[in-house]
Design a protein around this motif. Structure first.
Motif, PDB file in Angstrom:
ATOM      1  N   ILE A  90     -13.253  -1.186  -1.523  1.00 11.71           N
ATOM      2  CA  ILE A  90     -14.393  -1.283  -0.596  1.00 11.71           C
ATOM      3  C   ILE A  90     -14.678   0.065   0.030  1.00 11.71           C
ATOM      4  O   ILE A  90     -13.763   0.724   0.531  1.00 11.71           O
ATOM      5  CB  ILE A  90     -14.090  -2.285   0.543  1.00 11.71           C
ATOM      6  N   GLU A  91     -15.954   0.465  -0.003  1.00 10.47           N
ATOM      7  CA  GLU A  91     -16.346   1.676   0.725  1.00 10.47           C
ATOM      8  C   GLU A  91     -17.470   1.293   1.669  1.00 10.47           C
ATOM      9  O   GLU A  91     -18.466   0.696   1.234  1.00 10.47           O
ATOM     10  CB  GLU A  91     -16.854   2.734  -0.250  1.00 10.47           C
ATOM     11  N   LYS A  92     -17.282   1.642   2.933  1.00 18.61           N
ATOM     12  CA  LYS A  92     -18.310   1.261   3.889  1.00 18.61           C
ATOM     13  C   LYS A  92     -19.198   2.442   4.239  1.00 18.61           C
ATOM     14  O   LYS A  92     -18.712   3.487   4.682  1.00 18.61           O
ATOM     15  CB  LYS A  92     -17.673   0.686   5.156  1.00 18.61           C
ATOM     16  N   GLY A  93     -20.484   2.277   4.030  1.00 20.03           N
ATOM     17  CA  GLY A  93     -21.451   3.291   4.471  1.00 20.03           C
ATOM     18  C   GLY A  93     -21.958   2.869   5.832  1.00 20.03           C
ATOM     19  O   GLY A  93     -21.408   1.973   6.470  1.00 20.03           O
ATOM     20  N   LEU A 129      -6.732  -5.008  -4.195  1.00 23.46           N
ATOM     21  CA  LEU A 129      -7.465  -4.312  -3.142  1.00 23.46           C
ATOM     22  C   LEU A 129      -6.528  -3.386  -2.370  1.00 23.46           C
ATOM     23  O   LEU A 129      -6.863  -2.247  -2.062  1.00 23.46           O
ATOM     24  CB  LEU A 129      -8.115  -5.339  -2.193  1.00 23.46           C
ATOM     25  N   ASN A 130      -5.322  -3.880  -2.053  1.00 25.01           N
ATOM     26  CA  ASN A 130      -4.361  -3.029  -1.350  1.00 25.01           C
ATOM     27  C   ASN A 130      -2.990  -3.681  -1.396  1.00 25.01           C
ATOM     28  O   ASN A 130      -2.834  -4.771  -1.947  1.00 25.01           O
ATOM     29  CB  ASN A 130      -4.784  -2.827   0.123  1.00 25.01           C
ATOM     30  N   GLU A 131      -1.989  -2.984  -0.860  1.00 28.62           N
ATOM     31  CA  GLU A 131      -0.676  -3.595  -0.731  1.00 28.62           C
ATOM     32  C   GLU A 131      -0.405  -3.792   0.749  1.00 28.62           C
ATOM     33  O   GLU A 131      -0.304  -2.805   1.490  1.00 28.62           O
ATOM     34  CB  GLU A 131       0.390  -2.687  -1.335  1.00 28.62           C
ATOM     35  N   PRO A 132      -0.291  -5.041   1.204  1.00 29.66           N
ATOM     36  CA  PRO A 132      -0.171  -5.290   2.638  1.00 29.66           C
ATOM     37  C   PRO A 132       1.112  -4.692   3.209  1.00 29.66           C
ATOM     38  O   PRO A 132       2.147  -4.655   2.539  1.00 29.66           O
ATOM     39  CB  PRO A 132      -0.124  -6.820   2.738  1.00 29.66           C
ATOM     40  N   ARG A 133       1.014  -4.239   4.433  1.00 31.16           N
ATOM     41  CA  ARG A 133       2.175  -3.649   5.098  1.00 31.16           C
ATOM     42  C   ARG A 133       3.114  -4.746   5.586  1.00 31.16           C
ATOM     43  O   ARG A 133       2.714  -5.898   5.755  1.00 31.16           O
ATOM     44  CB  ARG A 133       1.708  -2.841   6.309  1.00 31.16           C
ATOM     45  N   TYR A 134       4.372  -4.344   5.778  1.00 34.40           N
ATOM     46  CA  TYR A 134       5.300  -5.218   6.483  1.00 34.40           C
ATOM     47  C   TYR A 134       5.070  -4.991   7.977  1.00 34.40           C
ATOM     48  O   TYR A 134       4.946  -3.855   8.418  1.00 34.40           O
ATOM     49  CB  TYR A 134       6.747  -4.836   6.154  1.00 34.40           C
TER      50      TYR A 134
END
Lengths: 499, 253
Positions: free
Chosen positions: B151-154, B185-190
């Protein structure tokens, strides 16, 4: 040459094992003389074929590889024959025959041993227990499991799960190792802290002596003081006093609530303080206490891309709790963790209560050995040290090695059991002696043990001679001669005399 | 900066063995470990990263369900979400709660809280519906970017890479919009301990579907829930040599 690995036996390991070609034969690498045993002949093979049927003999060269070479590829035997019995009677007939005909044998379980005790040195006939994998019963009242010795540890645990129990031991090799091997090596593992070792958990066993006599010490009773406690002779004897064929194991109730905390700490004194606090605050629910230094995590990150979930710290602790009540355990754990932060014992940490996250976090610790078979040659050692000196040895060996190798340590802090490794670019006899002569004498100075749980096997025989009480060594030899006068059981291992 | 709403669902943990209830009306949930739906974790992580990049101003996490749903809101707060909303739904009605209801609830909250971006997981691992994002967008008449893997937000628009069966699709859509998060999309944090402790002080507002004017009467009736037929395990072997080896090993040839 095609390497046919047992897919089920080695699971995820199989794809990782490709770091170097097969080692040279042990007999070429080490100064060992073959004992005066017979060599395998047609008559012998015919006998075994009649006894077991052709299908349960392995003689094909490429099939033999996986039995002749250990998992870490440090040792290579030259056996020409693997036998695969299915019953105790078959084991008895095999040993009786071998004893009469002075044929040396090497009993083998999952081939996951770390000191070369499970692979032949010369052409010993390998007795693989892989087909003795029947579970006989699980007593639901007592939590006692009765099974043949060739059952794979993880399979046993999965069966026990259905009835609400669990195996009292857990090790990284659980997908491949046999309970018979665990018993014969007195395996330790991650949960010894909580559930004790094999001497406490083996209620009974059945073993076959070198001359084929079956010794039935099977019992599912918690209390049975009737005569010498012979089963303890076999536990930890590494296949040199008898072949274990059946076991009765005291299993633990499977905990409903398992939680895991992963902490990052500044220094070893802080690790110790956290450990002491955990014993106080977590008490009866503490089930594992593992430590890693930053060199270990660096090595693992480099080889496997596995990272710490909380960022980089000089030391890490993995603390597990197991109990019967979620709320009670989570409450205790959270209070303990708050204390470690408030008292500045730990710099950071995370905690998991969901099974999926607990599994993920355990992987970080359990996958460490996978990194050893990647590129470098990794010398691995397993010592017990007084807990305050746990990392002293790592520091000393690191100083001793200088730039010659990477030294890192991790292990079962709760038991004082350190796994210390030296990673080098290339194996040489010189570097091996350089490391080991220093390491083992330092362990003795620190009043520790040169082999915490891995055993003596082939690798540590010369050091056993140096550190053990002289009378104890004499007594061990007497026992060996009594139980195996022809020296056919796993010669060249543990306590051996030239025959 | 955008105001972000994240939908999080409490589901049975994916490492737990599912058992069907004896009355065959559902699966056993009592005493069974639950966790946040893995795709929702990814959604939360994305929102938190947006806040760290100063693209988002405030993140609100919403969960619909009985009292225990608050657990996953707490997890979201520990990951960096600012405040939570628990839409309380009694256990009996929760059995028949469907994406059609949840989407209306999310839409109403989005209007109330002046939300610019709704991010949810692409589907829940218990019902595999994969409908909530799409329906929510329809209710609000907002554009939707589903199965987002980047995702890229403009300023006024989003550029989203979507993983679809045919390959990778890149779309642009205007904000406000609804996004559903896909695996890569991403790797969630602990959630780290200091944040877990901080999260205890963050607010969780409580409301009911009635407060939002949403009717959650059941539109389905659960007839029965059964185990799938037991499958015999098969083993995939790489080549004939391996097959021969395996047969020899088992003492079959």
């Amino acid at each position: 040459m095609i390497r046919s690995f047992a897919a089920d036996g080695l699971k995820r390991f199989a794809s990782i094992r490709c770091f170097s070609s097969t080692p040279d034969f042990t007999k070429n690498n080490y100064n060992v003389q073959r004992g005066g045993y017979q060599s395998l002949e047609e008559d012998h093979i015919k006998y075994f074929q009649t006894l077991l049927g052709e299908n349960r003999l392995v003689m094909d060269l490429s099939d033999l590889e996986q039995y002749n070479v250990d998992w870490f590829k440090h040792y290579r035997g030259n056996s020409k024959l693997v036998l695969k019995p299915k019953t105790t009677e078959e084991v008895s007939k095999i040993l009786s025959y071998c004893n009469k005909n002075k044929l040396a044998v090497c009993p083998q379980g999952g081939n996951t041993g770390v000191v070369g005790g499970q692979v032949p040195v010369f052409d010993e006939i390998i007795i693989s227990m892989a087909l003795m994998n029947q579970i006989e019963s699980v007593d639901e009242h007592l939590g006692v499991l009765v099974c043949q010795s060739g059952c794979i540890l993880e399979n046993l645990d999965n069966e026990l799960e259905k009835k609400g129990f669990m195996m009292p031991l857990d090790l990284g090799a659980k997908g491949s190792c046999h309970i018979g091997g665990n018993v014969s090596t007195n395996a330790g593992g991650l949960r010894l802290l909580r559930y004790g070792n094999m001497h406490g958990n083996v209620l009974g066993l059945e073993a076959v002596k070198a001359n084929g006599e079956i010794i039935d010490l099977m019992s599912s009773l918690k209390k049975d003081n009737t005569g010498f406690h012979l089963k303890h002779l076999f536990i930890g004897s590494e296949g040199t006093l008898g072949v274990v064929t059946k076991v009765a194991i005291q299993c633990a109730v499977r905990p409903k609530s398992i939680n895991l905390a992963f902490l990052g700490l500044q220094s070893f004194p802080k690790v110790l303080k956290t450990f002491m606090q955990a014993k106080q605050d977590l008490g009866e629910i503490l089930s594992a206490m593992e430590v890693m230094d930053s060199a270990t995590m660096d090595f693992v990150k480099d080889k496997l891309k596995v990272e710490s979930p909380i960022g980089e710290y000089p030391f890490y602790l993995v603390i597990e709790t197991s109990g019967s009540n979620d709320e009670h355990d989570a409450d205790k754990l959270h209070k303990f963790l708050e204390t470690t932060l408030i008292k500045h014992f730990a710099l950071n940490g995370t905690v998991a209560t969901e099974p999926s996250k607990v599994k993920e976090m355990w992987q970080i610790r359990e996958r460490i050995p996978d990194s050893f078979v990647k590129d470098d040659y990794v010398f691995l050692y397993d010592v017990t040290l007084p807990i305050p000196d746990y990392f002293t040895l790592v520091d000393d060996v690191r100083d001793h090695l200088g730039s010659k190798g990477k030294v890192f340590g991790f292990g079962h802090l709760g038991d004082g059991n350190l796994h210390i490794q030296v990673a080098v670019d290339k194996y040489t006899h010189e570097i091996k002696d350089f490391i080991e002569d220093y390491m083992y004498s330092r362990v003795v100075e620190l009043k520790g043990s040169i082999s915490a749980e891995h055993g003596i096997g082939f690798a540590k025989i010369k050091y056993l001679e140096k550190i053990k009480d002289k009378n104890a060594l004499i007594f061990m030899r007497q026992m060996k001669r009594l139980m195996d006068p022809n020296g056919i059981l796993n010669p060249y291992k543990l306590i051996f005399e030239q025959h | 900066m955008a105001r972000v709403l994240v939908g999080v669902k409490r589901v049975i943990d994916y490492a737990v063995k599912i058992r069907v209830k004896p009355d065959k009306k559902g699966v056993v949930t009592d005493g069974v470990k639950h966790s946040m739906n893995p795709f929702d974790e990814i959604a939360v992580e994305e929102a938190v990263r947006m806040k760290e990049k100063k693209i988002a101003s405030e993140i609100i996490a919403v969960s619909c369900g009985p009292a225990q749903s608050q657990e996953v809101i707490r997890t979201a707060l520990a990951m960096g979400v600012d405040k939570g909303i628990h839409v309380e739904i009694p256990a009996a009605e929760y059995e028949t709660l469907q994406p059609i209801h949840v989407s209306k609830i999310l839409a109403k909250i989005a209007e109330k809280e002046k939300i610019d971006l709704i991010i949810v997981g692409k589907q829940a691992i218990d019902d595999d519906s994969n409908q909530t994002a799409q329906m929510t967008a329809a209710v609000l008449d907002w554009p939707q970017a589903t199965f987002a893997s980047h995702i890229e937000k403009g300023d006024k628009e989003l550029t989203v890479k979507r993983e679809v069966d045919g390959g990778m699709e890149t779309i642009k859509c205007k904000i406000p919009a609804v996004i559903s998060a896909d695996l890569r999309l991403n790797e969630p944090r602990y959630a780290t301990l200091p944040n877990i402790m901080k999260a205890k002080k963050k607010p969780i507002a409580k409301m009911t579907p009635k407060d939002l004017g949403v009717d959650i009467s059941p539109r389905i009736e659960i007839v029965s829930v059964e185990d799938p037929p037991v499958r015999q395990p098969g083993v995939i072997l790489p080549d004939v040599d391996a097959l021969v080896g395996k047969l020899k090993e088992g003492g079959h040839i």
